[in-house]
Design a protein around this motif. Structure first.
Motif, PDB file in Angstrom:
ATOM      1  N   GLN A 185       0.834  -1.189   0.000  1.00  0.00           N
ATOM      2  CA  GLN A 185       0.000   0.000   0.000  1.00  0.00           C
ATOM      3  C   GLN A 185       0.867   1.237   0.000  1.00  0.00           C
ATOM      4  O   GLN A 185       1.817   1.340   0.782  1.00  0.00           O
ATOM      5  N   THR A 203      -5.955   5.268  -1.838  1.00  0.00           N
ATOM      6  CA  THR A 203      -4.721   4.522  -1.584  1.00  0.00           C
ATOM      7  C   THR A 203      -4.432   3.643  -2.795  1.00  0.00           C
ATOM      8  O   THR A 203      -5.317   2.934  -3.278  1.00  0.00           O
ATOM      9  N   VAL A 247      -2.960   0.403  -4.151  1.00  0.00           N
ATOM     10  CA  VAL A 247      -2.714  -0.904  -3.563  1.00  0.00           C
ATOM     11  C   VAL A 247      -2.234  -1.843  -4.661  1.00  0.00           C
ATOM     12  O   VAL A 247      -2.780  -1.864  -5.759  1.00  0.00           O
ATOM     13  N   TYR A 281      -4.422  -1.383  -7.851  1.00  0.00           N
ATOM     14  CA  TYR A 281      -5.788  -0.920  -7.668  1.00  0.00           C
ATOM     15  C   TYR A 281      -5.751   0.433  -6.977  1.00  0.00           C
ATOM     16  O   TYR A 281      -4.808   0.737  -6.249  1.00  0.00           O
ATOM     17  N   GLU A 334      -7.797   2.076  -4.108  1.00  0.00           N
ATOM     18  CA  GLU A 334      -8.797   1.825  -3.073  1.00  0.00           C
ATOM     19  C   GLU A 334      -9.314   3.190  -2.635  1.00  0.00           C
ATOM     20  O   GLU A 334      -8.530   4.061  -2.240  1.00  0.00           O
ATOM     21  N   ARG A 389     -12.036   5.353  -0.284  1.00  0.00           N
ATOM     22  CA  ARG A 389     -12.983   5.397   0.830  1.00  0.00           C
ATOM     23  C   ARG A 389     -13.493   6.832   0.921  1.00  0.00           C
ATOM     24  O   ARG A 389     -12.713   7.778   0.901  1.00  0.00           O
TER      25      ARG A 389
END
Length: 88
Positions: A5, A22, A24, A31, A33, A35
């Motif tokens: 990460q 983030t 990853v 990817y 990520e 949130r």
């Protein structure tokens, strides 16, 4: 499975909203990520409309990102014509 990460990238929005992104890496696939925290109205009908808009915008985001590099999002492409042209 190896997981890596990168540091979080944070964007604060008005009225207490926040998005945290983030990067990853799992195995050999990267990817993003994401949130998000979105303040909702105290009024139930308005909160439901806000949730619907959040879902709609998330779908638009996924479609926009997939349009940039669709092959990369379905798995690593084995055919890389741009690189093959340079080799000749």
């Amino acid at each position: 499975m190896t997981l890596h990460q990168a540091p979080d990238i944070i964007a604060d929005g008005p009225l207490g909203g926040r998005a945290v992104i983030t990067r990853v890496r799992a195995a050999d696939v990267d990817y993003a990520e994401i949130r998000i925290r979105v303040p909702l109205s105290q009024t139930e009908d308005t909160a439901r409309r806000q949730l619907g808009l959040v879902l709609h915008l998330c779908r638009e985001l996924l479609a926009a990102v997939a349009a940039i590099r669709p092959a990369a999002l379905r798995g690593r492409a084995t055919d890389r014509p741009a690189l093959d042209r340079r080799a000749g």
